[in-house]
Design an enzyme around this catalytic site. Structure first.
Site, mmCIF file in Angstrom:
data_model
loop_
_atom_site.group_PDB
_atom_site.id
_atom_site.type_symbol
_atom_site.label_atom_id
_atom_site.label_comp_id
_atom_site.label_asym_id
_atom_site.label_seq_id
_atom_site.Cartn_x
_atom_site.Cartn_y
_atom_site.Cartn_z
ATOM 1 N N GLY A 273 -48.898 -4.987 39.557
ATOM 2 C CA GLY A 273 -50.349 -5.090 39.450
ATOM 3 C C GLY A 273 -51.056 -5.605 40.686
ATOM 4 O O GLY A 273 -52.147 -6.174 40.586
ATOM 5 N N ASN B 237 -52.470 -3.746 42.884
ATOM 6 C CA ASN B 237 -53.708 -2.953 42.981
ATOM 7 C C ASN B 237 -54.755 -3.442 41.989
ATOM 8 O O ASN B 237 -55.936 -3.487 42.300
ATOM 9 C CB ASN B 237 -53.410 -1.468 42.779
ATOM 10 N N ARG C 231 -43.276 11.003 21.407
ATOM 11 C CA ARG C 231 -44.280 10.961 22.467
ATOM 12 C C ARG C 231 -45.690 11.214 21.940
ATOM 13 O O ARG C 231 -46.655 10.609 22.397
ATOM 14 C CB ARG C 231 -43.912 12.017 23.522
ATOM 15 N N ASN D 205 -56.600 7.914 40.186
ATOM 16 C CA ASN D 205 -55.242 7.422 40.410
ATOM 17 C C ASN D 205 -55.078 7.061 41.880
ATOM 18 O O ASN D 205 -55.648 7.713 42.745
ATOM 19 C CB ASN D 205 -54.239 8.537 40.045
ATOM 20 N N HIS E 188 -52.245 6.928 44.825
ATOM 21 C CA HIS E 188 -50.895 7.403 45.137
ATOM 22 C C HIS E 188 -50.541 6.948 46.558
ATOM 23 O O HIS E 188 -51.361 7.094 47.471
ATOM 24 C CB HIS E 188 -50.829 8.934 45.028
ATOM 25 N N ASP F 200 -56.155 15.344 37.003
ATOM 26 C CA ASP F 200 -56.254 16.540 36.164
ATOM 27 C C ASP F 200 -54.892 16.776 35.496
ATOM 28 O O ASP F 200 -54.029 15.895 35.535
ATOM 29 C CB ASP F 200 -56.760 17.754 36.972
ATOM 30 N N GLU F 201 -54.702 17.946 34.921
ATOM 31 C CA GLU F 201 -53.489 18.195 34.135
ATOM 32 C C GLU F 201 -52.220 18.212 34.990
ATOM 33 O O GLU F 201 -51.116 18.020 34.481
ATOM 34 C CB GLU F 201 -53.607 19.514 33.364
ATOM 35 N N GLY F 202 -52.348 18.464 36.281
ATOM 36 C CA GLY F 202 -51.162 18.512 37.140
ATOM 37 C C GLY F 202 -50.724 17.126 37.576
ATOM 38 O O GLY F 202 -51.340 16.121 37.224
ATOM 39 N N ASP G 256 -50.539 14.621 40.422
ATOM 40 C CA ASP G 256 -51.138 14.301 41.737
ATOM 41 C C ASP G 256 -51.906 15.488 42.323
ATOM 42 O O ASP G 256 -51.985 15.636 43.548
ATOM 43 C CB ASP G 256 -50.052 13.853 42.742
HETATM 44 C C1 GAR Z 1 -48.460 1.340 44.117
HETATM 45 O O1 GAR Z 1 -47.884 1.502 45.378
HETATM 46 C C2 GAR Z 1 -49.050 2.659 43.638
HETATM 47 O O2 GAR Z 1 -49.632 3.399 44.680
HETATM 48 C C3 GAR Z 1 -47.838 3.349 43.095
HETATM 49 O O3 GAR Z 1 -47.146 2.334 42.403
HETATM 50 C C4 GAR Z 1 -47.387 1.080 43.059
HETATM 51 C C5 GAR Z 1 -47.836 0.075 42.038
HETATM 52 O O4 GAR Z 1 -47.941 -1.216 42.601
HETATM 53 N N1 GAR Z 1 -48.188 4.455 42.257
HETATM 54 C C6 GAR Z 1 -47.512 5.598 42.236
HETATM 55 O O5 GAR Z 1 -46.497 5.783 42.872
HETATM 56 C C7 GAR Z 1 -48.113 6.679 41.342
HETATM 57 N N2 GAR Z 1 -47.488 7.946 41.583
HETATM 58 P P1 GAR Z 1 -48.781 -2.359 41.900
HETATM 59 O O6 GAR Z 1 -48.319 -2.452 40.446
HETATM 60 O O7 GAR Z 1 -48.427 -3.616 42.663
HETATM 61 O O8 GAR Z 1 -50.239 -2.019 42.003
#
Ligand code: GAR
Length: 197
Positions: A12, A14, A66, A108, A110, A147-149, A151
């Site tokens: 967490g 971010n 699910r 999101n 990435h 979106d549905e894909g 990334d």
């Molecule tokens: C972050 O680096 C984020 O960009 C990545 O997971 C990490 C979470 O860190 N997300 C992905 O890879 C999504 N495809 P955090 O829990 O410390 O924020």
């Protein structure tokens, strides 16, 4: 005031960057009203609780399949009436029903410059392992609409980060977080909250 629901799976950092940016006024017109994790042990839940933000876990392990998990996740998200859903290290495939219902209202973060090192199987440290294995000299982070894909949604913000000699995946991950992720995600929320997108 933009009501933001943050979905998380792990540490967490971010989420913390978002909370700090709201507290210090870098993000305006937005409030984190809920944090939901699929993982009961996510430290992000503690960060939310420390901030007096409602935090809860919806784990797939507690549902028979699910579809039942997806329904419960959507029901819990709906209960907070969010204007924006932020995936901040949420490592679960977002249910199609949620994408449909919150179209253009889910973003999101990435940890690469999409379209490099993204899609199925690219998450967390794996992204940085792949970048180093390919030998790129520049990587970065991307905030995009979901979106549905995987990334594949429209890109909102990107920031480049230098790869340095001797980098390990862990060192690179940290630099990408510090120089890009923790800035971009609050910035994206501020833009949306203030009608700049
Ligand atoms: C972050 O680096 C984020 O960009 C990545 O997971 C990490 C979470 O860190 N997300 C992905 O890879 C999504 N495809 P955090 O829990 O410390 O924020």
């Amino acid at each position: 005031m933009l009501r933001v629901c943050v979905l998380v799976s792990g540490g967490g950092t971010n989420l913390q960057a978002i909370l700090d940016a709201i507290d210090d006024g870098a993000v305006t017109n937005a409030k984190v009203t809920a944090v939901i994790s699929n993982n009961p042990g996510a430290y992000a839940l503690k960060r939310a609780a420390d901030h007096d933000i409602p935090a809860e876990c919806v784990s797939p392990k507690n549902f028979e399949d699910r579809a039942a998990f997806n329904r419960a996740l959507l029901e819990r998200v709906d209960s907070y009436r969010p204007d924006l859903i932020v995936l901040a290290g949420f490592l679960v495939k977002v249910p199609a029903e949620m994408i449909e219902k919150y179209r253009s209202r889910i973003i999101n973060i990435h940890p690469s410059l999409i379209p490099s090192f993204c899609g199925v199987g690219y998450y967390g440290l794996k992204v940085h392992e792949a970048a180093l294995a390919r030998g790129v000299k520049v990587t970065g982070a991307t905030v995009h609409f979901v979106d549905e894909g995987m990334d594949s949604g429209p890109i909102l913000l990107q920031k480049a980060v230098e790869v340095k000699p001797g980098d390990t995946p862990e060192i690179l991950q940290r630099r990408v977080m510090e120089e890009a992720e923790w800035k971009l995600l609050p910035q994206a929320i501020d833009m949306i909250a203030n009608g700049l997108v």
